[in-house]
Structure formats: C-alpha cells, structure tokens
Write an enzyme that holds these catalytic residues in place. Structure first.
Site, PDB file in Angstrom:
ATOM      1  N   LEU A 144       0.808  -1.229   0.000  1.00  7.50           N
ATOM      2  CA  LEU A 144       0.000   0.000   0.000  1.00  7.50           C
ATOM      3  C   LEU A 144       0.838   1.276   0.000  1.00  7.50           C
ATOM      4  O   LEU A 144       1.968   1.289   0.492  1.00  7.50           O
ATOM      5  CB  LEU A 144      -0.894   0.017   1.248  1.00  7.50           C
ATOM      6  CG  LEU A 144      -1.932  -1.098   1.351  1.00  7.50           C
ATOM      7  CD1 LEU A 144      -2.667  -1.006   2.685  1.00  7.50           C
ATOM      8  CD2 LEU A 144      -2.925  -1.014   0.198  1.00  7.50           C
ATOM      9  N   CYS A 281      -2.832  10.235  -6.797  1.00  9.42           N
ATOM     10  CA  CYS A 281      -2.411   9.764  -8.119  1.00  9.42           C
ATOM     11  C   CYS A 281      -3.289  10.339  -9.215  1.00  9.42           C
ATOM     12  O   CYS A 281      -2.858  10.449 -10.353  1.00  9.42           O
ATOM     13  CB  CYS A 281      -2.414   8.242  -8.155  1.00  9.42           C
ATOM     14  SG  CYS A 281      -3.996   7.559  -7.694  1.00  9.42           S
ATOM     15  N   GLU A 372       5.713  13.337 -11.987  1.00  5.20           N
ATOM     16  CA  GLU A 372       4.636  13.379 -10.995  1.00  5.20           C
ATOM     17  C   GLU A 372       5.148  14.176  -9.791  1.00  5.20           C
ATOM     18  O   GLU A 372       6.111  13.769  -9.132  1.00  5.20           O
ATOM     19  CB  GLU A 372       4.261  11.956 -10.568  1.00  5.20           C
ATOM     20  CG  GLU A 372       3.091  11.954  -9.613  1.00  5.20           C
ATOM     21  CD  GLU A 372       2.612  10.552  -9.226  1.00  5.20           C
ATOM     22  OE1 GLU A 372       3.451   9.727  -8.833  1.00  5.20           O
ATOM     23  OE2 GLU A 372       1.396  10.300  -9.305  1.00  5.20           O
TER      24      GLU A 372
HETATM   25  N1  LIG Z   1      -0.002   6.079  -7.226  1.00 11.16           N
HETATM   26  C1  LIG Z   1      -0.012   6.560  -6.020  1.00 11.16           C
HETATM   27  O1  LIG Z   1      -1.059   6.681  -5.463  1.00 11.16           O
HETATM   28  C2  LIG Z   1       1.262   6.886  -5.322  1.00 11.16           C
HETATM   29  C3  LIG Z   1       2.333   7.451  -5.980  1.00 11.16           C
HETATM   30  N2  LIG Z   1       3.463   7.753  -5.294  1.00 11.16           N
HETATM   31  C4  LIG Z   1       4.559   8.405  -6.018  1.00 11.16           C
HETATM   32  O2  LIG Z   1       5.784   7.837  -5.627  1.00 11.16           O
HETATM   33  C5  LIG Z   1       6.654   8.849  -5.153  1.00 11.16           C
HETATM   34  C6  LIG Z   1       7.559   8.246  -4.110  1.00 11.16           C
HETATM   35  O3  LIG Z   1       6.812   7.838  -2.966  1.00 11.16           O
HETATM   36  P1  LIG Z   1       7.183   6.478  -2.224  1.00 11.16           P
HETATM   37  O4  LIG Z   1       6.513   6.416  -0.924  1.00 11.16           O
HETATM   38  O5  LIG Z   1       8.666   6.322  -2.252  1.00 11.16           O
HETATM   39  O6  LIG Z   1       6.487   5.402  -3.195  1.00 11.16           O
HETATM   40  P2  LIG Z   1       6.744   3.862  -3.313  1.00 11.16           P
HETATM   41  O7  LIG Z   1       6.126   3.383  -4.553  1.00 11.16           O
HETATM   42  O8  LIG Z   1       8.206   3.572  -3.164  1.00 11.16           O
HETATM   43  O9  LIG Z   1       5.986   3.253  -2.033  1.00 11.16           O
HETATM   44  C7  LIG Z   1       4.756   2.579  -2.093  1.00 11.16           C
HETATM   45  C8  LIG Z   1       4.859   1.244  -1.378  1.00 11.16           C
HETATM   46  O10 LIG Z   1       5.867   0.459  -1.998  1.00 11.16           O
HETATM   47  C9  LIG Z   1       6.788  -0.020  -1.008  1.00 11.16           C
HETATM   48  N3  LIG Z   1       8.117  -0.142  -1.600  1.00 11.16           N
HETATM   49  C10 LIG Z   1       9.056   0.825  -1.718  1.00 11.16           C
HETATM   50  N4  LIG Z   1      10.175   0.321  -2.280  1.00 11.16           N
HETATM   51  C11 LIG Z   1       9.940  -0.987  -2.525  1.00 11.16           C
HETATM   52  C12 LIG Z   1      10.708  -2.032  -3.077  1.00 11.16           C
HETATM   53  N5  LIG Z   1      11.973  -1.840  -3.475  1.00 11.16           N
HETATM   54  N6  LIG Z   1      10.157  -3.255  -3.191  1.00 11.16           N
HETATM   55  C13 LIG Z   1       8.879  -3.470  -2.765  1.00 11.16           C
HETATM   56  N7  LIG Z   1       8.117  -2.524  -2.204  1.00 11.16           N
HETATM   57  C14 LIG Z   1       8.620  -1.288  -2.089  1.00 11.16           C
HETATM   58  C15 LIG Z   1       6.729   1.032   0.078  1.00 11.16           C
HETATM   59  O11 LIG Z   1       7.229   0.533   1.297  1.00 11.16           O
HETATM   60  C16 LIG Z   1       5.246   1.370   0.102  1.00 11.16           C
HETATM   61  O12 LIG Z   1       4.534   0.411   0.843  1.00 11.16           O
HETATM   62  C17 LIG Z   1       5.744   9.945  -4.675  1.00 11.16           C
HETATM   63  O13 LIG Z   1       6.378  11.172  -4.678  1.00 11.16           O
HETATM   64  C18 LIG Z   1       4.659   9.879  -5.702  1.00 11.16           C
HETATM   65  O14 LIG Z   1       5.052  10.567  -6.858  1.00 11.16           O
HETATM   66  C19 LIG Z   1       3.573   7.455  -3.961  1.00 11.16           C
HETATM   67  C20 LIG Z   1       2.537   6.887  -3.257  1.00 11.16           C
HETATM   68  C21 LIG Z   1       1.273   6.616  -3.898  1.00 11.16           C
HETATM   69  N1  BAL Z   2      -6.806   8.592  -5.345  1.00 13.23           N
HETATM   70  C1  BAL Z   2      -6.859   7.510  -4.478  1.00 13.23           C
HETATM   71  C2  BAL Z   2      -5.854   6.446  -4.769  1.00 13.23           C
HETATM   72  C3  BAL Z   2      -4.472   6.884  -5.007  1.00 13.23           C
HETATM   73  O1  BAL Z   2      -4.123   8.053  -5.012  1.00 13.23           O
HETATM   74  O2  BAL Z   2      -3.663   5.998  -5.184  1.00 13.23           O
END
Ligand SMILES: NC(=O)C1=CN([C@@H]2O[C@H](COP(=O)(O)OP(=O)(O)OC[C@H]3O[C@@H](n4cnc5c(N)ncnc54)[C@H](O)[C@@H]3O)[C@@H](O)[C@H]2O)C=CC1
Ligand code: BAL
Length: 476
Positions: A144, A281, A372
């Site tokens: 998540l 997102c 982003e």
């Molecule tokens: N689509 C969306 O809703 C989201 C987009 N983002 C984007 O990502 C950017 C970075 O945020 P982060 O928190 O670093 O995102 P992230 O994608 O790294 O983190 C999301 C999840 O992935 C896990 N994760 C991180 N590295 C991993 C790995 N090597 N292997 C497996 N799981 C892993 C994290 O612990 C967390 O639970 C944000 O600035 C934003 O642009 C971040 C969160 C949500």
């Molecule tokens: N907008 C809700 C879901 C998400 O940002 O990943």
C-alpha cells in the site's frame, strides 16, 4: 504486526518509528519486518487458504462477516480518522468525511456483490457441458501507499476477501496504523485468524520479499511507477505471480472557452489539484486552458485557492496540512523554483507544508509537465483549440485520469474518447464511486483495475470445466 490473528513483534526484534508529520513527534514504535516475517505470514496465509476456513465458506457467509467489518469501521470512524490524520498529515475533515466513509462504502459494495456473481455455462454441443467458474486465486500480497492508506486498503481487501483469498498486507512505512487497526477489527468481525495478516516495515525489507515469494499467488500494488516496475521484475524472477499495479499520474485538465460557469470550473480544478495536498495519483497536475478564458479562469482559481485554509490538520476547517514526510516535502519543494510565472502560492513553510500553488508556463516542457509532483502545485499553459489541448494532454508517459470542461456536448465526448486515461470526467472532477473501475493507461497502471466488479478479476482464477455428457447415452 498481525500474523495468524495475533499481535506480534518482528522476528529480528527490530523496530521503527512512525512520526506525526505535523509535529515531527513519534506516534508509535512498530515492528520492522523482514523476509523472515514474510515467510512466517505466508505459511500462515497458505494454511488458512488451503484448509478452506475462508475460501470454502459460502459467499453469503463471507458477505455477512465483511458487512460486519464495514459496520465496525463505521462505528470507529472518529478513532480511525484521528489515527489516519495524525499518521499521515491528512486533514481531519477529509479523514472523517471521505477516507473512512469511502473505505466503508467500498467494503460494503464488494461484500454485497460477492453473492450475486454467477459462474457461466459455455456454448457447447449437446454431448458436452462447459462450465466457466471463478476460484479465489490464493494468497495475495497487498502493498500500500501512504497517501490514502485506509481507502486503498479497502479497495484491495474488499474484493480479495470477498473472493475467498487470504492476504498479507504491507502498509507504507509512513502510515501503518489504520491497517493494523482494521486487521484487529476484522478479527472482531469474524474473519478467521490467518486470513488477514499485516507485516509492517519498509519496501526493500518487506515489500521485496512479498514480491519475490514463491508462496504468494498475486500482488496488488499502489504506489510509484518505479516501484511498480520492480514488482514486475520480482514476479518474472520468481513464480510469475499475477501483478496488478495502480501507479502514478500526470493528469491533464482541459478548459475550453465555452465552458459553462467558470466559478464552478475553478472550484472543481482547485479540488482536483489541491485535495490531500495534491498527494493523489489522480490529482489535476496540468491545466490546458483556452486563451480566451485563461485570464478570467486564473483570477477565479486564485480566489478559490485562497479559501483553502492552510494549517493544523486536526482543525476541521483546514484543507491543506503538512506533506507526509520531510523527504517528500523536499521533493515537492524542488518544483517551486524551476521557471514559470507563479500566479498564486509558491511558499513552503515549517519544513512540512506547501501552500496551494499555480504556475503558468509558455511551453509544455520541463519537469512540471513530465514528472509526478505529488504536491499542491498546478502547472498551467494556454491553448488555442481543443485539438491542441488533447494532443498536449496525451503527451505524457502516464494515463490515469483526465478532465474536460466545455459546454459543447459533442466536443466533450470527442475529447473524452481521445484522452488516453483510465478515468475521464466531463464538467467535473473525481474518481467515480465503488461501482466504477479505477486504473490507468500507459505507465499509470498494469494488469487490472481497483474498484467495481472488474477488481474481482485480480483475485480470481478462471477455470474451465469440460464434462462429457456421453453421446452414447441415447439422446436423453
Ligand atoms: N499512485 C499513487 O497513489 C502513489 C504514488 N506515489 C509516487 O511515488 C513517489 C515516491 O513515494 P514512495 O513512498 O517512495 O512510493 P513507493 O512506490 O516507493 O511506495 C509505495 C509502497 O511500496 C513499497 N516499496 C518501496 N520500495 C519498494 C521495493 N523496493 N520493493 C517493494 N516494495 C517497495 C513502500 O514501502 C510502500 O509500501 C511519490 O512522490 C509519488 O510521486 C507514492 C505513493 C502513492
Ligand atoms: N486517489 C486515491 C488512490 C491513489 O491516489 O492511489
């Protein structure tokens, strides 16, 4: 962590702190999981799946328990909303009015759906019976993000548990608290131990072992596109588990000169761009406005932006609280001074918070139009026609959401069809409700959708059963 229905520490004994981003204070100390904890959770979840304590219940029985879970979450709205706000910096108003109720809606919707989904009989000749049946896929790894911790949890556990799967959830390390609490409420609701497990910790230590584990049958992930790519690699290098990715966005909004009610348009755009501090997102990130209405719309947008109260996330009037972490604040701040004319905002303060910011550019190029940002920053450019707007809007590696505002119905539909995005809104902004699928084109998504009946596909195998009815039985 919660494994096999029991609160537990990490096998290594290691811990990490979760902070309140508004104050920097330590909120809680949590177990820092590792591959050993994932192994243990997989053994438990596999056993719980294979012995049928959940998967073999009638769908109506699973429905009853999931509806009870939804009711318990609803009863605990105040606690869960406070926990979510303290842990993430999200405003208490949003947590109470959106995150918790929408999580409840989502769980209820999937619980209600599960005993109304029929299997199929295939067209076949008289001597055969072809059945197409769904089976729960098995043990699901759910990883998540921190921006909608409770809501994305509900989007994924709703259909996974309804389908009969067992789950191992890894919340984002910034925001583990509501996931842990919901797993406890699930036990109270009657979800058997071992069905809903939570392993806390960071990405490399817990997320990667989940992605690579041969005992996990499917992954549902929401987060960054870079981490999403990793999950595809983990799967290809392990057991080819199914992977569904809901990833980033660089979402366009188009406003034409015939858009009705510019006040309403400005309110929608501010909501799209600044809701949850832009950490969304599907946030509106690029605004394409017709040159004939640009000045009027920007004036209105500035006025609306100034009504978005910046401050303490626990104050019900606050609409802009801190970003989730100092690391994320540093990243978003780097977009405040990279060219363009600041129309409003532009200030970052306390090392936590960025006010609603609108920056106008002359050309559709550079970081503001490619990357982003995930913060309350809207980049604007003027256009001369709908065709130009749609073409620029599609000039991105992402394709999660898009909006178009115009008074001309046919143009709206033409643009909506031409925009390469999973959700397109016309004369409004939003993500639809639990009944509509959510996911992206291009590098915004892969493998399936969250929400709606389409989400069930992530958590099911489709099996063909082919029965010979015996052509020799004399035609009865
Ligand atoms: N689509 C969306 O809703 C989201 C987009 N983002 C984007 O990502 C950017 C970075 O945020 P982060 O928190 O670093 O995102 P992230 O994608 O790294 O983190 C999301 C999840 O992935 C896990 N994760 C991180 N590295 C991993 C790995 N090597 N292997 C497996 N799981 C892993 C994290 O612990 C967390 O639970 C944000 O600035 C934003 O642009 C971040 C969160 C949500
Ligand atoms: N907008 C809700 C879901 C998400 O940002 O990943």
């Amino acid at each position: 962590m919660i494994v096999d229905g029991t609160r537990t520490v990490a096998i290594s004994g290691k811990t990490f702190q979760t902070l309140n981003p508004a104050t920097g204070e330590v909120l809680a100390v949590l177990p820092a999981g590792s591959a050993a904890d994932v192994d243990k959770a997989v053994i438990v979840a596999r056993q719980a799946f294979d012995d049928g304590r959940w998967a073999k219940l009638a769908p109506a029985a699973r429905k009853k328990i999931l509806l009870k879970l939804a009711a318990l979450i609803e009863e605990n709205t105040a606690d869960l909303a406070l926990m979510e706000s303290l842990d993430s910096g999200k405003t208490i108003g949003d947590c109470i009015n959106i995150d918790v109720p929408e999580a409840v809606n989502s769980l209820r919707w999937h619980a209600e759906a599960i005993d109304k989904i029929y299997d199929q009989v295939a067209p076949a000749n008289d001597a055969s019976l072809g059945l197409i049946v769904r089976e729960p896929i098995g043990v699901v790894g759910i990883v998540l993000p921190w921006n909608f911790p409770l809501l994305t949890l509900a989007w994924k556990i709703g259909p996974a548990l309804a389908a009969g799967c067992t789950v191992i959830v890894k919340p984002a390390e910034e925001t583990s608290l509501t996931t842990l609490r919901v797993a406890e409420l699930a036990l109270d609701a009657g979800v058997p131990p071992g069905v809903f497990n939570v392993v806390t910790g960071d990405g490399p230590e817990v997320g990667e072992p989940i992605g690579r584990h041969p005992g996990i049958d499917a992954i549902s992930f929401t987060g960054s596109t870079d981490t999403g790519r990793r999950f595809l690699r983990y799967s290809s290098e392990s057991n080819l588990k199914g992977v569904v990715l809901e990833l980033g966005g660089k979402n366009p909004c188009i406003v034409m000169d015939d858009a009705p009610d510019l006040d309403a348009v400005a309110a929608h755009i501010a909501n799209g761009a600044f809701w949850n501090m832009g950490q969304n997102c599907s946030a509106i990130s690029r605004l394409f406005v017709h040159e004939d209405v640009k000045d009027r719309l920007l004036e209105k947008l500035v006025d609306v932006s100034k009504t978005w109260i910046v401050g303490d996330p626990l104050d019900p009037d606050t609409r802009i609280g801190p970003l989730v972490s100092t690391t994320h604040f540093e990243k978003v701040s780097s977009y405040l001074d990279h060219g363009g004319k600041v129309i409003t905002g532009g200030t970052a303060f306390n090392g936590t918070t960025i006010e609603p910011t609108i920056i106008e550019f002359q050309r559709h190029e550079g970081r503001h139009f490619k990357e982003e940002i995930f913060g309350p920053i809207l980049s604007v450019i003027s256009v001369k026609s709908l065709a130009e707007a749609v073409s620029l809007a599609n000039e991105t590696d992402y394709g999660l959401a898009a909006s178009v505002f115009t008074g001309e119905g046919t143009s709206a539909l033409r643009a909506a069809r031409a925009l390469k995005a999973g959700t397109v809104t016309v004369n409004c902004y939003g993500e639809g409700d639990a009944a509509t699928p959510f996911g992206g084109y291009k590098q915004s998504g892969f493998g399936g959708r969250d929400k709606s009946l389409h989400a069930h596909d992530q958590y099911c195998q489709i099996k063909t059963l082919w029965v010979d009815l015996g052509s020799s039985h004399g035609g009865i």
